[in-house]
Write a protein that holds these residues in place. Structure first.
Motif, PDB file in Angstrom:
ATOM      1  N   ILE A  74       0.837  -1.203   0.000  1.00 39.89           N
ATOM      2  CA  ILE A  74       0.000   0.000   0.000  1.00 39.89           C
ATOM      3  C   ILE A  74       0.873   1.255   0.000  1.00 39.89           C
ATOM      4  N   GLY A  78      -0.008   2.267  -3.425  1.00 47.85           N
ATOM      5  CA  GLY A  78      -1.351   2.761  -3.156  1.00 47.85           C
ATOM      6  C   GLY A  78      -1.483   4.263  -3.328  1.00 47.85           C
ATOM      7  N   THR A  79      -2.687   4.654  -3.614  1.00 47.25           N
ATOM      8  CA  THR A  79      -2.989   6.085  -3.710  1.00 47.25           C
ATOM      9  C   THR A  79      -3.176   6.645  -2.307  1.00 47.25           C
ATOM     10  N   THR A  82      -6.155   5.124  -0.772  1.00 51.25           N
ATOM     11  CA  THR A  82      -5.893   3.763  -0.291  1.00 51.25           C
ATOM     12  C   THR A  82      -5.202   3.802   1.071  1.00 51.25           C
ATOM     13  N   ARG A  83      -4.229   4.704   1.232  1.00 50.69           N
ATOM     14  CA  ARG A  83      -3.553   4.842   2.532  1.00 50.69           C
ATOM     15  C   ARG A  83      -4.532   5.310   3.610  1.00 50.69           C
ATOM     16  N   TYR A  85      -7.793   4.701   3.753  1.00 46.84           N
ATOM     17  CA  TYR A  85      -8.615   3.551   4.147  1.00 46.84           C
ATOM     18  C   TYR A  85      -7.802   2.492   4.882  1.00 46.84           C
TER      19      TYR A  85
END
Length: 145
Positions: A74, A78-79, A82-83, A85
């Motif tokens: 992540i 990850g975007t 994403t981080r 969440y």
């Protein structure tokens, strides 16, 4: 680097140290070592229980590695969303400790089955610190940054 990434890195480092303890020195009283449980010493007398307890310790270490590696993925790919969440998921998942595990270790501590006495309180504080760090990162990200 954003506050979410910093909190995830902090967690990964702390948990990786626990993985090392569980794999290479499970009888340690440091981190997540099971040496604090007095019964762990007694289990060695019974080969079947000894093998089962070590299997469970290594299984926990393996599960921790899965989470660490997923968090690293992540972090790397990850975007920002994403981080975000991931941090929310960590807050929720870490909180579950207080539902089942903490009552058990408190009871064992009260029964004098934990060394040092009061370790359940120390562990509860340490896990609360994880929750505070992630919550601070989340609040900072949402409202201060």
């Amino acid at each position: 680097m954003d506050i979410l990434s910093i909190s995830i890195i902090f967690f990964c480092i702390m948990e990786f140290s626990n993985v090392l303890i569980l794999y290479f020195n499970p009888e340690s009283k440091l981190g997540n070592g099971v040496g604090a449980f007095n019964t762990f010493k007694d289990i060695k007398k019974d080969e079947e229980l000894n093998l089962f307890s070590h299997y469970m310790v290594y299984w926990v270490a393996g599960v921790k590695l899965i989470f660490i590696f997923l968090l690293v993925v992540i972090l790397l790919t990850g975007t920002e969303v994403t981080r975000l969440y991931a941090v929310i998921a960590m807050i929720i998942s870490i909180s579950t400790y207080f539902i089942k595990l903490h009552p058990i270790i408190k009871k064992l501590d009260k029964m004098n089955k934990i060394t040092p006495k009061g370790y359940s309180k120390t562990l509860g504080i340490m896990i609360s610190i994880f929750l505070i760090v992630f919550s601070f990162a989340l609040i900072s990200y949402l409202f201060l940054i």
